[in-house]
Design a protein around this motif. Structure first.
Motif, short mmCIF file in Angstrom:
data_model
loop_
_atom_site.label_atom_id
_atom_site.label_comp_id
_atom_site.label_asym_id
_atom_site.label_seq_id
_atom_site.Cartn_x
_atom_site.Cartn_y
_atom_site.Cartn_z
N SER A 123 13.27 61.93 57.74
CA SER A 123 12.43 61.44 58.83
C SER A 123 11.30 60.53 58.37
O SER A 123 10.75 59.78 59.16
N GLY A 124 10.94 60.55 57.09
CA GLY A 124 9.86 59.66 56.67
C GLY A 124 9.97 59.33 55.20
O GLY A 124 10.76 59.95 54.48
N SER A 125 9.17 58.35 54.75
CA SER A 125 9.14 57.94 53.34
C SER A 125 10.54 57.74 52.76
O SER A 125 10.86 58.17 51.65
N VAL A 126 11.37 57.08 53.55
CA VAL A 126 12.75 56.81 53.14
C VAL A 126 12.78 56.01 51.84
O VAL A 126 13.64 56.22 50.98
N GLU A 127 11.80 55.12 51.69
CA GLU A 127 11.83 54.18 50.56
C GLU A 127 11.67 54.85 49.19
O GLU A 127 12.00 54.25 48.18
N ILE A 128 11.18 56.09 49.16
CA ILE A 128 11.03 56.72 47.84
C ILE A 128 12.29 57.48 47.41
O ILE A 128 12.39 57.94 46.29
N SER A 129 13.28 57.56 48.32
CA SER A 129 14.40 58.45 48.00
C SER A 129 15.28 57.97 46.82
O SER A 129 15.70 58.80 46.03
N PRO A 130 15.54 56.66 46.65
CA PRO A 130 16.33 56.29 45.45
C PRO A 130 15.58 56.63 44.16
O PRO A 130 16.19 57.13 43.20
N GLY A 131 14.26 56.41 44.15
CA GLY A 131 13.47 56.71 42.95
C GLY A 131 13.50 58.19 42.61
O GLY A 131 13.41 58.56 41.44
N LEU A 132 13.66 59.04 43.62
CA LEU A 132 13.71 60.49 43.39
C LEU A 132 15.13 60.95 43.08
O LEU A 132 15.37 62.15 42.91
N GLY A 133 16.06 60.01 43.07
CA GLY A 133 17.45 60.37 42.78
C GLY A 133 18.16 60.99 43.98
O GLY A 133 19.22 61.61 43.83
N LEU A 134 17.58 60.82 45.18
CA LEU A 134 18.19 61.44 46.38
C LEU A 134 19.22 60.54 47.05
O LEU A 134 19.99 61.00 47.88
N SER A 135 19.19 59.26 46.74
CA SER A 135 20.18 58.35 47.36
C SER A 135 20.36 57.12 46.48
O SER A 135 19.53 56.84 45.60
N ASP A 136 21.46 56.39 46.75
CA ASP A 136 21.73 55.15 46.01
C ASP A 136 21.15 53.94 46.72
O ASP A 136 20.99 52.87 46.14
N ALA A 137 20.88 54.12 48.01
CA ALA A 137 20.39 52.99 48.82
C ALA A 137 19.60 53.58 49.99
O ALA A 137 19.62 54.80 50.20
N ILE A 138 18.89 52.71 50.71
CA ILE A 138 18.21 53.17 51.92
C ILE A 138 18.55 52.21 53.06
O ILE A 138 19.02 51.09 52.84
N CYS A 139 18.29 52.68 54.29
CA CYS A 139 18.39 51.79 55.44
C CYS A 139 17.12 52.03 56.24
O CYS A 139 16.90 53.13 56.76
N ASP A 140 16.23 51.02 56.26
CA ASP A 140 14.92 51.23 56.90
C ASP A 140 14.42 49.92 57.50
O ASP A 140 14.95 48.85 57.23
N ILE A 141 13.35 50.07 58.30
CA ILE A 141 12.71 48.91 58.92
C ILE A 141 11.95 48.12 57.85
O ILE A 141 11.23 48.69 57.04
N VAL A 142 12.12 46.79 57.90
CA VAL A 142 11.40 45.91 56.99
C VAL A 142 10.70 44.85 57.83
O VAL A 142 11.28 44.32 58.78
N SER A 143 9.42 44.59 57.53
CA SER A 143 8.83 43.40 58.16
C SER A 143 8.40 42.41 57.09
O SER A 143 9.03 41.38 56.92
N THR A 144 7.36 42.70 56.29
CA THR A 144 6.98 41.74 55.24
C THR A 144 7.84 41.91 53.98
O THR A 144 7.91 41.00 53.16
N GLY A 145 8.42 43.07 53.79
CA GLY A 145 9.18 43.34 52.56
C GLY A 145 8.32 43.98 51.48
O GLY A 145 8.82 44.35 50.41
N GLY A 146 7.01 44.11 51.75
CA GLY A 146 6.08 44.66 50.75
C GLY A 146 6.44 46.09 50.34
O GLY A 146 6.37 46.43 49.15
N THR A 147 6.84 46.91 51.30
CA THR A 147 7.16 48.31 50.98
C THR A 147 8.38 48.39 50.07
O THR A 147 8.40 49.17 49.12
N LEU A 148 9.39 47.55 50.33
CA LEU A 148 10.57 47.53 49.46
C LEU A 148 10.14 47.16 48.04
O LEU A 148 10.47 47.85 47.08
N ARG A 149 9.39 46.05 47.94
CA ARG A 149 8.99 45.55 46.61
C ARG A 149 8.22 46.61 45.84
O ARG A 149 8.48 46.86 44.67
N SER A 150 7.25 47.24 46.52
CA SER A 150 6.41 48.18 45.78
C SER A 150 7.17 49.46 45.42
O SER A 150 6.67 50.27 44.64
N ASN A 151 8.38 49.64 45.94
CA ASN A 151 9.19 50.79 45.55
C ASN A 151 10.39 50.38 44.71
O ASN A 151 11.34 51.16 44.56
#
Ligand code: PRT
Ligand code: ZN
Length: 283
Positions: free
Chosen positions: A140-168
């Motif tokens: 339900s939240g903080s989807v972007e940290i899940s690959p770093g935690l080894g919980l997934s290979d990819a994510i599907c989430d809302i992007v607007s500036t792309g900053g959240t993707l880059r910083s993760n």
């Protein structure tokens, strides 16, 4: 006549713009952060403040007649509601993203992979339509940290500036859905006189946001050339100036053509160009 109810987001990214849009439509209401509902003083409407996730179903079930909510939420809840008007704010894209070091190249490379998302319904439809079977992990939240935690290979989430993707440490891989805020209505409400009046007002505000009012000075000799550059205007307002042989031209220019038109008008002899915002355009 019974007041209609419109549901808008109580707090979050769509709240301020939704409130502003209704105020720009001339509706007068108190916007108490603590209240769940407020009555519009000068229009037959009540405003419900809700979590965005609840809005489509409230409208589907007729608890609210209208709602303002992101298309991503409408599609995820699969609520049976009518799209009345795209509102042009809250723009974002639901994307699949992968870690920077991933060597996935095409959608097929997601076959059998784990994808974390808060949008399992939309993602499943997207993957099904592309013939991909993946392990969708709903969080339900903080989807972007899940690959770093080894919980997934990819994510599907809302992007607007792309900053959240880059910083993760993630990079965009595929676009799933483009979204913006939408005015939705319950079944059978689209032709209600209050809804028609509200939509007319909303459209006049949206049209105005896309338009600039321009006043410029030009020598009479160059007036024809200036008017030729204003194809949308049958007959612009032309006012004589105190200085002989000079006139002021008043016109409206679409935001998207703005810089191109202004540069051409200058080249054709326009001077002292004043640009003003437009509040409403009634046609
Ligand atoms: O409390 P409530 O449930 O009502 O709100 P919420 O927290 O679920 O939603 P909220 O307020 O975050 O977003 C409301 C709506 O705004 C969404 O449903 C989208 O339609 C739209 N929207 C527009 C966005 C974004 N832009 C956006 N950037 N919704 C979320 N984000 C998040 C995204 O989830 C990610 O965490 O912002 C991050 C990415 O942003 P960038 O700029 O770093 O790419
Ligand atoms: Zn939400």
């Amino acid at each position: 006549m019974k007041n209609l109810k419109i549901a808008i987001q109580k707090s979050g990214r769509l709240n301020e713009k939704s409130v502003q849009l209704l105020k720009n439509c001339g509706l007068s209401f108190e916007n108490y952060k603590s209240s769940l509902m407020t009555t519009v003083a000068n229009f037959a409407l009540e405003i419900l403040f809700l979590r965005d996730d609840d809005i489509p179903e409230y409208v589907q079930d007729g608890i609210a007649d209208l709602g303002i909510v992101g298309e991503n939420v409408i599609n995820e809840t699969e609520a049976d509601v009518t799209y009345l008007q795209r509102l042009g704010f809250g723009r974002c894209t639901l994307k699949i993203a992968i870690p920077n070091q991933s060597n996935a190249q095409e959608l097929r490379d997601l076959e059998g992979k784990a994808i974390a998302t808060s949008y399992p319904v939309i993602l499943k439809k997207f993957l099904d339509s592309n013939g991909i079977h993946a392990d969708i992990r709903t969080i339900s939240g903080s989807v972007e940290i899940s690959p770093g935690l080894g919980l997934s290979d990819a994510i599907c989430d809302i992007v607007s500036t792309g900053g959240t993707l880059r910083s993760n440490g993630l990079k965009p891989f595929a676009d799933v859905l483009s979204s913006e805020a939408i005015l939705i209505g319950r079944a059978g409400i689209a032709n209600d006189p209050i809804v028609l009046e509200l939509m007319q007002r909303i459209q006049s505000v949206l049209r105005a946001q896309e338009t600039k009012y321009v006043v410029l000075n030009v020598e009479r000799d160059n007036l024809d050339a200036i008017i030729r550059l204003l194809p949308g205007v049958k007959s612009p307002t032309v006012v004589p100036l105190a200085e002989e042989n000079w006139v002021a031209v008043h016109t409206a220019i679409a935001e998207q053509d703005f810089w191109d038109k202004i540069n051409k008008l200058k080249a054709a002899g326009a001077q002292g160009i004043i640009v003003m915002p437009v509040e409403k355009i009634i046609i």
